[in-house]
Design a protein around this motif. Structure first.
Motif, short mmCIF file in Angstrom:
data_model
loop_
_atom_site.label_atom_id
_atom_site.label_comp_id
_atom_site.label_asym_id
_atom_site.label_seq_id
_atom_site.Cartn_x
_atom_site.Cartn_y
_atom_site.Cartn_z
N ILE A 1 0.91 -1.24 -0.07
CA ILE A 1 0.01 0.10 0.03
C ILE A 1 1.08 1.27 -0.07
N SER A 2 0.41 2.30 -0.52
CA SER A 2 1.13 3.40 -0.38
C SER A 2 0.66 4.51 0.47
N THR A 3 -0.56 5.12 0.04
CA THR A 3 -1.18 5.81 1.16
C THR A 3 -2.05 5.09 1.96
N GLY A 4 -2.63 3.96 1.15
CA GLY A 4 -3.59 3.09 1.81
C GLY A 4 -4.79 3.31 2.34
N LYS A 5 -5.43 4.19 1.20
CA LYS A 5 -6.71 4.69 1.84
C LYS A 5 -7.83 4.29 0.87
N ASN A 6 -7.61 3.07 0.45
CA ASN A 6 -8.34 2.48 -0.87
C ASN A 6 -9.69 2.11 -0.48
N GLY B 1 -9.72 11.57 -11.25
CA GLY B 1 -10.32 12.96 -10.70
C GLY B 1 -11.04 13.54 -11.53
N TYR B 2 -10.93 15.07 -11.54
CA TYR B 2 -12.12 15.84 -12.24
C TYR B 2 -11.80 17.17 -12.96
N THR B 3 -10.51 17.30 -13.42
CA THR B 3 -10.04 18.36 -14.53
C THR B 3 -10.00 18.21 -15.58
N TYR C 1 -14.59 -1.06 -14.11
CA TYR C 1 -13.29 -0.65 -14.18
C TYR C 1 -12.30 -0.78 -13.04
N ARG C 2 -12.95 -1.44 -11.85
CA ARG C 2 -12.13 -1.69 -10.64
C ARG C 2 -12.86 -2.41 -9.76
N ALA C 3 -12.40 -2.97 -8.79
CA ALA C 3 -13.20 -3.82 -7.92
C ALA C 3 -12.13 -3.88 -6.31
C1 LIG Z 1 -16.39 8.45 -0.49
C2 LIG Z 1 -15.52 8.10 -1.46
C3 LIG Z 1 -15.13 8.83 -2.47
C4 LIG Z 1 -14.13 8.35 -3.37
N1 LIG Z 1 -13.65 9.30 -4.52
C5 LIG Z 1 -12.73 8.65 -5.41
C6 LIG Z 1 -12.37 9.37 -6.35
O1 LIG Z 1 -13.04 10.53 -6.76
N2 LIG Z 1 -11.55 8.75 -7.09
C7 LIG Z 1 -11.16 7.69 -7.10
O2 LIG Z 1 -10.46 7.24 -8.16
N3 LIG Z 1 -11.12 7.01 -6.25
C8 LIG Z 1 -12.25 7.49 -5.12
N4 LIG Z 1 -12.46 6.53 -4.15
C9 LIG Z 1 -11.76 5.28 -3.78
C10 LIG Z 1 -10.51 5.32 -3.19
O3 LIG Z 1 -10.73 5.84 -1.87
C11 LIG Z 1 -9.48 6.34 -3.79
O4 LIG Z 1 -9.31 5.90 -5.06
C12 LIG Z 1 -8.03 6.34 -2.97
O5 LIG Z 1 -7.27 7.39 -3.73
C13 LIG Z 1 -7.40 4.94 -3.05
O6 LIG Z 1 -6.45 4.85 -1.94
P1 LIG Z 1 -4.74 5.35 -2.10
O7 LIG Z 1 -4.83 6.38 -3.15
O8 LIG Z 1 -4.56 5.48 -0.66
O9 LIG Z 1 -4.05 4.10 -2.68
P2 LIG Z 1 -3.53 2.65 -1.74
O10 LIG Z 1 -4.65 2.40 -0.77
O11 LIG Z 1 -2.24 3.26 -1.18
O12 LIG Z 1 -3.27 1.94 -2.98
C14 LIG Z 1 -4.45 1.30 -3.74
C15 LIG Z 1 -3.99 -0.15 -4.21
O13 LIG Z 1 -3.02 0.09 -5.20
C16 LIG Z 1 -2.00 -1.24 -5.17
N5 LIG Z 1 -0.54 -0.49 -4.60
C17 LIG Z 1 -0.61 0.58 -3.83
N6 LIG Z 1 0.84 1.06 -3.58
C18 LIG Z 1 1.59 0.20 -4.57
C19 LIG Z 1 2.68 0.12 -4.83
N7 LIG Z 1 3.64 1.01 -4.53
N8 LIG Z 1 3.18 -1.18 -5.73
C20 LIG Z 1 2.32 -1.63 -6.11
N9 LIG Z 1 0.99 -1.78 -6.04
C21 LIG Z 1 0.61 -0.81 -4.98
C22 LIG Z 1 -2.50 -1.90 -3.85
O14 LIG Z 1 -3.18 -2.87 -4.59
C23 LIG Z 1 -3.22 -0.94 -2.94
O15 LIG Z 1 -4.45 -1.59 -2.37
C24 LIG Z 1 -13.39 7.14 -3.32
C25 LIG Z 1 -13.82 6.33 -1.95
C26 LIG Z 1 -14.72 6.73 -1.23
C27 LIG Z 1 -15.24 6.12 0.16
#
Ligand SMILES: Cc1cc2nc3c(=O)[nH]c(=O)nc-3n(C[C@H](O)[C@H](O)[C@H](O)COP(=O)(O)OP(=O)(O)OC[C@H]3O[C@@H](n4cnc5c(N)ncnc54)[C@H](O)[C@@H]3O)c2cc1C
Lengths: 127, 628
Positions: free
Chosen positions: B154-159, B237-239, B569-571
């Motif tokens: 995980i990078s920022t881990g907020k998926n 994103g949105y731009t 597109y994603r899951a």
């Molecule tokens: C209310 C709400 C709104 C949201 N809005 C959006 C939105 O506008 N757009 C959007 O895209 N998503 C959205 N999301 C989904 C998600 O929360 C975001 O995409 C978020 O940015 C993903 O978490 P992260 O950036 O911390 O990625 P991480 O959790 O760090 O990474 C995501 C996944 O990528 C892989 N990974 C991460 N780092 C690495 C690495 N270094 N090497 C190899 N694999 C890696 C792992 O499988 C990891 O689980 C939303 C979710 C909610 C609940």
């Protein structure tokens, strides 16, 4: 948490942490930084101190949760957010607030946050 | 101020059985009128309970001893003893403080919204290892190979909505890269940034603000996520189009491969090149795509194109009267989009306000187009709207909006155009938060000004949260479900019917009729249509069983969608096999090819096994195995 750490937490939250007390301004200043980066995006006051529905989901959720009580929606006004309490919320999450990892908010950050809230809640009480 | 009391005397939701506390050797309690915290010394170790009002959360910590016998979750096929050894080796690399393996420390590595929360097969890590630099990541990968321990990254881990920080395989060791959080290079003139994994959208925004740089961050709605993790999920994103498709906006990466070797893509492969972030293709095949939604490596550096800050931002709203007008409306928007005149267009239907109207609901439920047009006309409403946004100077944005109006009025009889906002950039916080909207009632703006201006916030977190409409619940299984739909009005009108039929077959009903659901144009060249009845669900009624039922239902929906030509597109990990199953052309030629590559590149199958539905040989039996 080891038993000694548990006891330490209890001592601190009952106000006996003299060594910590000397450091309070520095700890509170560090805590403010943690608050601004980690907590404020959800839990700050809105513009003009107004808990804004659209913009601050944490503040808004607590406004709804504590409706009809004297508990404030703003974390900075709370008197009860001691280190052990913060730790439980931060490490376990609460309702829609997910937990935070140590890489995001360290144990030291949590202690500093508690110091910060101690100062801000006091200021709020005095107002 | 503090009262000492025994937790077992309290009656609150979530408290374990009272008998449990008989074994307590001691109990300390602190608290006040709002919270009480109890720390019990139990035979199995400390048990902590936090009581807030009528609710209670208890958790226990388990300590891993050097025999490894107190551990509850292990990597598949690895003995506790071996695992303890692996952890000791990890600790030698990153330091003991950065190997996290107690139940307490691992809580935040769980998916807060998991449909399997607290079930014995919940996807949970066995430990987390938190490196501080690339060399440590390489060392961790080499150790994992020796112990055949699967790693998740995980990078920022907020998926959240897609699995949070939790892995595809229960028992994986999570490599938490958040400590690697430097902005390595930002070029304000060439418009790129090179970041480490831990840089969140908010971090980068702060970096830019502190230096008064004139570039924007194209952020996801939730600004605590990061550039790298989001892009590796094909996040959005949105731009403007080239920036809001985050993986497409990447420009070169550095990756730790499954054997621990370090590789750079694009011009990064040429020692001394000054153009790593300028030309991402380099020479020959570019394997970058393997690292997004696929576990072929751990990415440790990644470049991104950044949008230069425009001088001005302008919006406008177009509405069209009839249902079939969606077709020329989308065609016109596509034209403007692909000429890079507009940022993300926001589609909607003004008919939303009729959701309680019987005649409307009847027409919508039966997809009776003539009746829908009649109801709209009776209420003096238009059927569709699209909000356009323009970036540039005051003059160019005005000229572009004038041109867009001209096209819309020419292409669609009866179309109406409303001037929106016109703001110099950067906008102020007050302008971002202002709740007044420019259009005459009943036409509403859906613009979220912060993301349209690349300002990362957490505004969108209201979605899973307690709200005035749901004061006593939160959305415990918030997850995303969005299918790719052809970018035309006709495809959208067809998909609405198709999704509605599936929902009916499955006994579900969306909050808003499918007949007026509108596409998201997150990716410049594609539409995504939410599966409204199934995506985010289960508030009040969430129980462990209802979540399991939902999981079953979602898998069936994905299957039926695929049969009609729709793929997601994603899951989240729990559904990645089901989504990968959708992409089955020529007997899954794509997946078979990817797995051949996986086996060659990662013979021990240690890197993110199962990610994107790609399973290494050693663990292929796990495909689709969870709650079959
Ligand atoms: C209310 C709400 C709104 C949201 N809005 C959006 C939105 O506008 N757009 C959007 O895209 N998503 C959205 N999301 C989904 C998600 O929360 C975001 O995409 C978020 O940015 C993903 O978490 P992260 O950036 O911390 O990625 P991480 O959790 O760090 O990474 C995501 C996944 O990528 C892989 N990974 C991460 N780092 C690495 C690495 N270094 N090497 C190899 N694999 C890696 C792992 O499988 C990891 O689980 C939303 C979710 C909610 C609940």
């Amino acid at each position: 948490m080891k038993k000694s750490a548990v006891l330490m937490s209890l001592l601190l939250c009952s106000g006996s942490g003299a060594a910590i007390a000397a450091d309070v301004p520095a700890a509170a200043a560090a805590g403010k930084n943690v608050f601004e980066i980690r907590c404020a995006p959800c839990h700050a006051a809105g513009l003009g101190g107004d808990p804004g529905r659209d913009h601050l989901p944490g503040t808004d959720a607590l406004r709804i949760k504590y409706k009809g009580t004297t508990v404030p929606a703003l974390l900075e006004r709370r008197t009860d957010l001691t280190e052990p309490v913060l730790k439980v919320y931060l490490r376990h999450g609460s309702w829609s607030m997910p937990p935070f990892r140590k890489t995001e908010v360290s144990d030291a950050d949590i202690a500093n946050l508690a110091a910060y809230f101690a100062v801000t809640s006091l200021a709020a009480e005095r107002k | 101020m503090y009262t000492v009391q025994h937790a077992r005397d309290l009656q609150c939701k979530g408290m374990p059985r009272p008998e449990l506390f008989r074994a307590a050797r001691s109990c300390y309690g602190v608290g006040d009128h709002q919270h009480r915290l109890f720390l019990h010394e139990m035979p199995f170790g400390p048990l902590t309970c936090l009581v807030v009002g009528a609710e209670c959360v208890c958790y226990r910590e388990s300590v891993i001893n050097n025999k490894g016998d107190a551990m509850t979750i292990l990597p598949p096929g690895v003995s506790a003893r071996q695992f303890a050894k692996a952890l000791a080796e990890f600790a030698a690399v990153v330091g003991p403080d950065w190997v996290l393996s107690s139940e307490e420390d691992l809580q935040p590595y769980r998916d807060h919204f998991s449909l399997l929360k607290d079930q014995p097969d919940e996807l949970q890590a066995s430990a987390a290892v938190c490196p501080a630099d690339v060399a440590q990541v390489q060392a961790i990968v080499r150790i994992a190979n020796r112990y055949k321990t699967p790693l998740f990254a995980i990078s920022t881990g907020k998926n959240f909505a897609y699995g949070g920080p939790a892995p595809n395989v229960r028992g994986s060791v999570t490599v938490d890269l958040k400590r690697m959080n430097r902005v390595l290079e930002l070029d304000e003139k060439r418009h790129f940034v090179l970041v480490e994994p831990g840089v969140s959208y908010m971090d980068l925004y702060r970096y830019i603000q502190e230096r008064n740089l004139k570039v924007w961050v194209d952020t996801a709605d939730v600004g605590w996520g990061g550039l790298m993790g989001n892009a590796l999920e094909h996040g959005v994103g949105y731009t403007l189009g080239p920036y809001r498709d985050h993986f497409s906006a990447h420009c070169g990466m550095e990756v730790v491969l499954p054997d621990g070797e370090l590789m750079r893509t694009g011009m990064g492969a040429l020692p001394g090149s000054g153009g790593w972030q300028d030309y991402k293709h380099g020479f020959g095949p570019d394997p970058a795509g393997l690292f997004a939604q696929g576990g072929f490596g751990i990415v440790v550096k990644m470049g991104f194109r950044l949008m230069p800050q425009p001088e001005h931002w302008r919006t406008g709203l177009v509405t069209v009267p009839k249902r079939r007008d969606l077709i020329p409306m989308v065609d016109t928007v596509n034209y403007l989009t692909d000429l890079f005149i507009i940022g993300e267009p926001l589609y909607g239907s003004p008919l939303r306000i009729l959701r309680e109207d019987k005649a409307f609901l009847q027409a919508a439920d039966s997809f009776d187009e003539a009746a829908l047009d009649r109801v709209a006309a009776e209420h003096s409403l238009h059927s569709w709207q699209v909000e356009l946004q323009f970036y540039g100077s005051e003059k160019t944005t005005l000229a572009n909006w004038e041109w867009a109006k001209e096209l819309m009025l020419r292409n669609i009889p009866g179309a109406q155009c409303f001037d929106g906002e016109s703001l110099p950039v950067p906008v102020t916080q007050e302008q971002i938060e202002r709740s007044t909207r420019p259009y005459p009632a009943p036409y509403a703006s859906q613009m979220r000004r912060n993301v349209m201006h690349g300002v990362p916030k957490l505004y969108a977190w209201w979605m899973p949260s307690r709200t005035d409409d749901f004061p006593d619940s939160w959305n415990q299984s918030h997850l995303g479900l969005f299918s790719v739909v052809g970018r035309s009005g006709a495809a959208v009108l067809q998909a609405q019917r198709d999704f509605d039929r599936v929902a009916r077959d499955m006994g579900s009903k969306p909050a808003m009729p499918y007949a007026i659901s509108t596409p998201l144009n997150w990716n410049q060249s594609a539409f995504l249509l939410g599966n409204g009845a199934f995506g985010s669900a289960t508030r009040n009624e969430a129980t462990p069983q209802s979540k399991l039922d939902q999981l079953k239902l979602l898998r069936e929906v994905l299957k039926r969608n695929a049969a009609m030509g729709y793929g997601d597109y994603r899951a989240p990990p729990l559904l990645q096999d089901a989504v990968a199953d959708q992409y089955s052309f020529n007997n899954h030629a794509l997946r078979r090819f990817n797995e051949r590559l996986k086996d060659a590149a990662d013979p021990n199958g240690i890197l993110l096994p199962g990610r994107g539905g790609i399973w290494p040989k050693a663990l292929r039996a796990l495909r689709g195995a969870i709650r079959k």
